[in-house]
Design an enzyme around this catalytic site. Structure first.
Site, PDB file in Angstrom:
ATOM      1  N   HIS A 103      -0.465  -6.734  -3.843  1.00 57.60           N
ATOM      2  CA  HIS A 103      -0.932  -5.549  -3.123  1.00 57.60           C
ATOM      3  C   HIS A 103       0.185  -5.092  -2.195  1.00 57.60           C
ATOM      4  O   HIS A 103       0.820  -5.907  -1.527  1.00 57.60           O
ATOM      5  CB  HIS A 103      -2.191  -5.926  -2.332  1.00 57.60           C
ATOM      6  CG  HIS A 103      -2.551  -4.916  -1.296  1.00 57.60           C
ATOM      7  ND1 HIS A 103      -2.734  -3.589  -1.596  1.00 57.60           N
ATOM      8  CD2 HIS A 103      -2.745  -5.038   0.042  1.00 57.60           C
ATOM      9  CE1 HIS A 103      -3.026  -2.941  -0.491  1.00 57.60           C
ATOM     10  NE2 HIS A 103      -3.032  -3.794   0.526  1.00 57.60           N
TER      11      HIS A 103
ATOM     12  N   ASN B  68       0.682   1.910   1.961  1.00 61.26           N
ATOM     13  CA  ASN B  68      -0.430   1.067   1.518  1.00 61.26           C
ATOM     14  C   ASN B  68      -1.575   1.977   1.055  1.00 61.26           C
ATOM     15  O   ASN B  68      -2.161   2.692   1.863  1.00 61.26           O
ATOM     16  CB  ASN B  68      -0.861   0.182   2.697  1.00 61.26           C
ATOM     17  CG  ASN B  68      -2.017  -0.753   2.361  1.00 61.26           C
ATOM     18  OD1 ASN B  68      -2.734  -0.539   1.385  1.00 61.26           O
ATOM     19  ND2 ASN B  68      -2.203  -1.763   3.175  1.00 61.26           N
TER      20      ASN B  68
ATOM     21  N   CYS C  21      -8.682  -3.620   0.083  1.00 63.70           N
ATOM     22  CA  CYS C  21      -7.419  -3.834  -0.648  1.00 63.70           C
ATOM     23  C   CYS C  21      -7.576  -4.784  -1.832  1.00 63.70           C
ATOM     24  O   CYS C  21      -6.742  -4.791  -2.732  1.00 63.70           O
ATOM     25  CB  CYS C  21      -6.351  -4.363   0.295  1.00 63.70           C
ATOM     26  SG  CYS C  21      -6.015  -3.211   1.630  1.00 63.70           S
TER      27      CYS C  21
END
Ligand code: COA
Length: 335
Positions: free
Chosen positions: A262, A292, A118
């Site tokens: 994020h 995500n 990520c």
């Protein structure tokens, strides 16, 4: 003696691409014991996108790269270097950056894959920043692209993870300028003792063979997560690393025009906002639509925010990530 030039690195173009197939929470509840309300309440996610044919992150990223090039007013031949951030590469070898070089007909330039999950886009920006500031390259393509859907266990066993992740791609062009703007600094961190709290074990080069039917039966080819541990660390590290980039540049939270974190979980984003005492409109979120998307989440959000006119010249934009590793980081940009 020649005078050394000072260059800055700025984002000259952004783009994104998401697969057409929408996977709603209701669809997931056909495969596992979950519900739209549970997923929305715990994560904020309403739907995500999955690839619907056999394409990898290199191919998924092509429209995102084309959009970023167009917005930067550049051609494929203008790019000097490719950085490809993905935790779900097309193949174990070679890297997705090389595949993209071929598929889009880039010159025989360097193509570097980075696997920082990520945090990939933030790490990639910091690499691009160095090459541009020291005068090595003029235009660098940075891609964040993920196909997570094929690592999702769409059964009760995997329901805590599979409701969260989705597929998508984002891209940015980082270019050289002598103007007083661009990336001010990047701040990177890792803490490998948490490696197994969010990890994908198979295939593993420690195993011979790297994949076996026993491993597949156990489901070790699926992404695994200790959600509570990830959550606890994320809400600590995000504010910390955002403060770090502000302090390093003598700014404070009130100077931020837009924070793009994020997109991990709406509750994490809300806690960051609360801890930093930021207005809602200064914190970007699109997790409702895409879930995500790991290394793609920040460049997709950046491209959308830019397209929606949420970023103007001279704005102070902060990007921050946290994820598997654990790794985390921030980038502060004067737009
Ligand atoms: N649907 C319904 N119930 C579910 C579920 C799902 N998809 N997934 C888990 N549950 C159940 C659990 O089995 C548990 O049941 P039990 O109480 O009977 O044992 C219950 O819900 C609570 O589980 P828990 O894990 O404590 O929930 P939570 O509030 O921590 O929420 C996450 C789970 C995954 C949403 C949350 O931990 C989270 O978002 N963590 C961070 C994840 C993240 O951001 N990852 C990416 C980082 S880059």
């Amino acid at each position: 003696m020649s005078k050394k030039m000072n260059f800055n690195a700025y984002i000259s173009g952004t783009g994104f691409n998401i697969p057409e197939r929408v996977v709603t929470n209701d669809e997931l509840s056909n495969y596992m014991d979950t519900s739209h309300d549970w997923i929305v309440e715990r994560t904020g996610i309403e739907e995500r996108r999955y690839i619907d044919s056999e394409i990898g992150p290199s191919e998924l990223s092509i429209p995102a790269v084309q959009m970023a090039l167009k917005n930067a007013n550049l051609q494929v031949q203008d790019i000097d270097f490719i950085i490809f951030a993905t935790s779900t590469p097309d193949y174990y070898a070679p890297g997705s950056g090389c595949l993209l070089q071929n598929k889009m007909g880039f010159n025989n330039i360097g193509a570097l894959d980075i696997r920082v999950q990520c945090s990939g886009f933030i790490y990639g920006l910091s690499i691009a920043e160095q090459y541009i500031k020291n005068g090595t390259y003029e235009n660098i393509l940075l891609v964040g692209s993920e196909v997570q859907s094929t690592a999702m266990d769409l059964t009760n066993r995997g329901r805590d993870v599979s409701v969260i992740f989705g597929d998508g791609a984002g891209a940015a062009i980082i270019s050289k300028t002598t103007k007083d703007k661009g990336i001010l600094s990047s701040h990177l961190h890792s803490e490998g003792k948490y490696a197994k709290e969010l990890w994908l074990e198979t295939p593993s080069s420690k195993k011979n063979p790297r994949v076996s039917s026993d491993m597949l039966k156990e489901g070790s080819q699926f992404l695994k997560m200790n959600g509570r541990e990830v959550f606890k660390n994320a809400v600590k590290r995000f504010p910390e690393v955002i403060e770090e980039c502000l302090n390093a540049n003598d700014f404070n939270v009130n100077d931020i025009d837009l924070l793009i974190p994020h997109q991990a979980n709406i509750r994490i984003i809300q806690m960051i906002q609360k801890k930093l005492n930021l207005e809602t409109k200064k914190v970007y979120s699109n997790i409702q639509k895409y879930g995500n998307t790991t290394a793609a989440s920040i460049p997709i959000a950046l491209a959308e925010a830019y397209n929606d006119n949420l970023i103007k010249d001279n704005d102070l934009v902060v990007l921050a990530a946290f994820g598997s590793g654990f790794t985390w980081g921030s980038t502060i940009i004067k737009w």
